[in-house]
Write an enzyme that holds these catalytic residues in place. Structure first.
Site, PDB file in Angstrom:
ATOM      1  N   HIS A 158      52.131  61.218 115.811  1.00 40.70           N
ATOM      2  CA  HIS A 158      51.451  61.957 116.869  1.00 40.70           C
ATOM      3  C   HIS A 158      51.115  63.369 116.408  1.00 40.70           C
ATOM      4  CE1 HIS A 158      52.842  58.666 119.440  1.00 40.70           C
ATOM      5  NE2 HIS A 158      51.993  59.100 120.357  1.00 40.70           N
TER       6      HIS A 158
ATOM      7  N   LYS B 230      53.033  67.340 120.379  1.00 41.69           N
ATOM      8  CA  LYS B 230      53.736  66.398 121.260  1.00 41.69           C
ATOM      9  C   LYS B 230      55.201  66.801 121.364  1.00 41.69           C
ATOM     10  CE  LYS B 230      54.639  61.511 122.194  1.00 41.69           C
ATOM     11  NZ  LYS B 230      54.320  61.706 123.626  1.00 41.69           N
TER      12      LYS B 230
END
EC number: 1.17.1.8
Length: 257
Positions: free
Chosen positions: A149, A153
């Site tokens: 990610h 995040k």
């Protein structure tokens, strides 16, 4: 007309949800919620004058059908509980809740016969990947997950990775056996009933995941990649219409597609 409140309406995902609702013929945005905003004028966010902006849950006093949540992990449980208590069907895309929290919310919603969904991922490719992984888990005794990610995040591992590991565990019905090896530098990743999860946080990624199964003389890799968060809105729209017909809280978009 389905009346919608969006929590985290001015964030990156919230803005996409706003556009999705505004572009839909059968949905109406009635309010946006974010506790950090100070300007409660909808025009400040490019919204119609009849949209209400709130920064306190206790101030929300209007009728709505759906609560879409793209807020933050520390707030999502209280947000969802509030929505259920107000009879508003939750469509939750914010990850970070514990299994105990989701269990509590499901009991609360089911007692009220209120439809809703908590989804670790609204991307159809990610949801199908999880379903395929659950099938493969019946035939491979060992697997590992790599999730990738963007650097901003907050939670790790991702809700998608945890849900994938949960589905694998449910398919097998037992913990995955562990190799007897030392790992003083903790390089083997997290652990969910024996399935190792490795979380990458780097610029250049949006949301990718691989599930790798290993057997004698062969491996199987199931992967998906998200390059644009707009893709999540297909799943959100599908979920909104589905929960209007449900009388219980569903955990995972894979349960309804």
């Amino acid at each position: 007309m389905i009346k919608v409140i969006i929590s985290g309406f001015n964030g990156s995902m919230g803005q996409k949800a706003v556009k999705m609702v505004n572009d839909s013929e059968d949905m109406q945005l009635v309010a946006g919620f974010n506790p950090v905003v100070t300007d409660l004028d909808p025009k400040a966010y490019g919204l119609a004058e009849n949209v209400k902006i709130f920064n306190k849950l206790t101030d929300i006093n209007l009728a709505a059908d759906i609560w879409i949540d793209f807020s933050i992990p520390t707030a999502v449980f209280n947000n969802t509980k509030f929505a259920i208590e107000q009879g508003i069907r939750p469509v939750i895309g914010t990850s970070g809740m514990s299994e105990n929290q989701t269990t509590e919310l499901k009991k609360l919603a089911d007692a009220e016969q209120l439809g809703g969904i908590i989804a670790s991922n609204f991307g159809l490719s990610a949801v199908l990947m999880m379903k395929f992984a659950q099938v493969a888990a019946k035939y491979f005794a060992e697997s590992e997950i790599i999730e990738k990610h963007h650097e901003d995040k907050i939670d790790a591992p991702s809700g998608t990775a945890l849900n994938t590991a949960r589905l694998i565990y449910e398919a097998r019905g037992e913990n995955q056996a562990q190799p007897s090896s030392e790992d003083p530098m903790h390089t083997r990743g997290g652990d969910y009933h024996g399935t190792k999860i490795h979380a990458l946080r780097l610029p250049g990624f949006v949301a990718d995941e691989e599930v790798i199964f290993g057997g004698i003389g062969e491996t199987l890799t199931i992967s998906q990649s998200t390059s644009d968060r707009q893709s999540f809105m297909t799943g959100v729209k599908l979920a909104v219409h589905e929960v209007m017909k449900q009388n219980q809280l569903v955990i995972g978009l894979e349960q309804i597609i």
